[in-house]
Write an enzyme that holds these catalytic residues in place. Structure first.
Site, PDB file in Angstrom:
ATOM      1  N   LYS A   1       0.835  -1.213   0.000  1.00  0.00           N
ATOM      2  CA  LYS A   1       0.000   0.000   0.000  1.00  0.00           C
ATOM      3  C   LYS A   1       0.862   1.252   0.000  1.00  0.00           C
ATOM      4  O   LYS A   1       0.538   2.244  -0.662  1.00  0.00           O
ATOM      5  CB  LYS A   1      -0.915   0.015   1.240  1.00  0.00           C
ATOM      6  CG  LYS A   1      -1.899  -1.147   1.287  1.00  0.00           C
ATOM      7  CD  LYS A   1      -3.307  -0.684   1.044  1.00  0.00           C
ATOM      8  CE  LYS A   1      -4.297  -1.834   0.912  1.00  0.00           C
ATOM      9  NZ  LYS A   1      -4.517  -2.540   2.190  1.00  0.00           N
TER      10      LYS A   1
ATOM     11  N   LYS B   1      -5.670 -11.966 -11.468  1.00  0.00           N
ATOM     12  CA  LYS B   1      -6.969 -12.333 -10.894  1.00  0.00           C
ATOM     13  C   LYS B   1      -8.025 -11.293 -11.232  1.00  0.00           C
ATOM     14  O   LYS B   1      -7.713 -10.122 -11.415  1.00  0.00           O
ATOM     15  CB  LYS B   1      -6.883 -12.332  -9.353  1.00  0.00           C
ATOM     16  CG  LYS B   1      -6.003 -13.369  -8.744  1.00  0.00           C
ATOM     17  CD  LYS B   1      -6.335 -13.583  -7.263  1.00  0.00           C
ATOM     18  CE  LYS B   1      -6.094 -12.366  -6.380  1.00  0.00           C
ATOM     19  NZ  LYS B   1      -6.363 -12.637  -4.964  1.00  0.00           N
TER      20      LYS B   1
ATOM     21  N   LYS C   1     -11.310  -5.520  -8.769  1.00  0.00           N
ATOM     22  CA  LYS C   1     -11.779  -4.180  -9.130  1.00  0.00           C
ATOM     23  C   LYS C   1     -10.681  -3.293  -9.664  1.00  0.00           C
ATOM     24  O   LYS C   1     -10.934  -2.411 -10.481  1.00  0.00           O
ATOM     25  CB  LYS C   1     -12.373  -3.508  -7.891  1.00  0.00           C
ATOM     26  CG  LYS C   1     -13.768  -4.005  -7.653  1.00  0.00           C
ATOM     27  CD  LYS C   1     -14.638  -2.885  -7.182  1.00  0.00           C
ATOM     28  CE  LYS C   1     -16.066  -3.238  -7.492  1.00  0.00           C
ATOM     29  NZ  LYS C   1     -16.999  -2.847  -6.490  1.00  0.00           N
TER      30      LYS C   1
END
Ligand code: TRP
Length: 332
Positions: free
Chosen positions: A111, A194, A197
């Site tokens: 992150k 994968k 979103k």
């Protein structure tokens, strides 16, 4: 009965990856475990959603969980912020979580790399809150994917550290588990990785997508110019579409297109048309249930009220016991 806890960040509409990778298994677990399924809306705050966005995404996930077959009488389905006890436990556990170990967490490092301008303390202590979600109900099993295993390991560390600090045998050790032998990976439609979103809406088939939208997305999925030599290895984009087909289509259908591919006779248009139709069939029931549940405000409210009550009962007991162990006693 063992206790299962699983949280999902409130990202709104769920896609096939959420369904085949997790939700469909949750539905099966309900009879064998004492299940807590919650929407981690507090965790979502690390990325600063707008109030409108937060509210609508949480509700959508609840609706889709119920539509998929999570039974609010059997399982406990709740919204994290409806059970404020977890924030108290988070405060206690933060006292025993060390900067170094939090900074070393792989998800945190990812992150930081992705959003260097938003390295807030909530992000750093995300694993502590997650540990509290699990420890709050004394869960021993946590159905999560590979990317969350480190967080489960940290949960064991925090629980054990608490036990050691106060010389108690209070928190149990939770472990990551998957209910099916094989972990199902749902690939993205954009050719790699994968379904998720972050790859954009076009790369995801949502459970709430209409038939037309599903057809459009699948027909636009990435392919290539086709095989040139018999039995050649499939590139990732093509293998991904075959992987999807293995999940939603019959074995005969997969074999049919596989042999066409191997003979260099495959026509991707036909292949994708079949894939789209089979996705539509596989998701028909849940698509219809999503519409029904969305229209039944009372059912959703009742489910959440019941869930919050059950979760708070379990949480309040834990908080009472933890306060006692720590030595926080009312003096009046
Ligand atoms: N971190 C999890 C994810 O990103 C979501 C989550 C929050 C969770 N709290 C949890 C999962 C507790 C399992 C148990 O997927």
């Amino acid at each position: 009965m063992e206790t299962v806890v699983s949280g999902i960040r409130s990202t709104g509409k769920l896609h096939l990856g959420n369904y085949y990778g997790a939700l469909s298994n949750f539905v099966k677990m309900q009879d064998s475990y004492n299940c807590f399924f919650f929407i981690a809306d507090w965790h979502s705050l690390t990325t600063h959603p707008t109030p409108e966005n937060l509210q609508s995404t949480v509700k959508q996930v609840v609706i889709e969980y119920l539509a998929a077959g999570i039974d609010p009488e059997k399982s406990c389905i709740y919204v994290q912020s409806d059970v404020p006890e977890v924030s108290e436990l988070y405060l206690y556990m933060n006292m025993n979580a060390y900067l170094g170990e939090l900074e070393r967490a792989a998800a945190f490092k990812d992150k930081v790399r992705a959003n260097p301008d938003n390295v807030n303390a909530g992000l750093l202590t995300y694993p502590v809150l997650m540990a509290c979600d699990i420890l709050l109900h004394h869960a021993t099993k946590v159905p999560v994917g590979k990317d969350q295993e480190q967080h489960i390991e940290m949960t064991r560390t925090f629980g054990n550290r608490f036990n050691r600090l106060y010389s108690v045998d209070y928190f149990k050790e939770p472990f990551a588990f998957s209910s099916s032998e094989k972990l199902v990976k749902i690939p993205s439609l954009d050719g790699s990785g994968k379904m998720g979103k972050s790859n954009g809406d076009a790369a995801c088939v949502y459970l709430s997508d209409s038939e037309e939208v599903i057809r459009k997305k699948v027909m636009r999925a990435k392919t290539d110019s086709g095989p040139e030599t018999p039995n050649q290895e499939k590139p990732e984009a093509i293998e991904n579409l075959f992987d999807l087909m293995r999940i939603v289509s019959t074995a005969d259908t997969v074999d049919h297109f596989d042999s066409l591919y191997n003979k260099c006779e495959i026509r991707y248009g036909d292949f994708k048309k079949q894939l789209a139709e089979d996705i539509i069939i596989a998701t028909k029931d849940i698509r219809e249930r999503i519409k029904e549940v969305s229209a039944d405000e009372e059912y959703v409210q009742k489910a959440l009220k019941l869930g919050a009550e059950k979760a708070r009962e379990s949480a309040q007991k834990t908080i009472r016991e933890v306060r006692e162990i720590i030595g926080l006693k009312r003096l009046y």
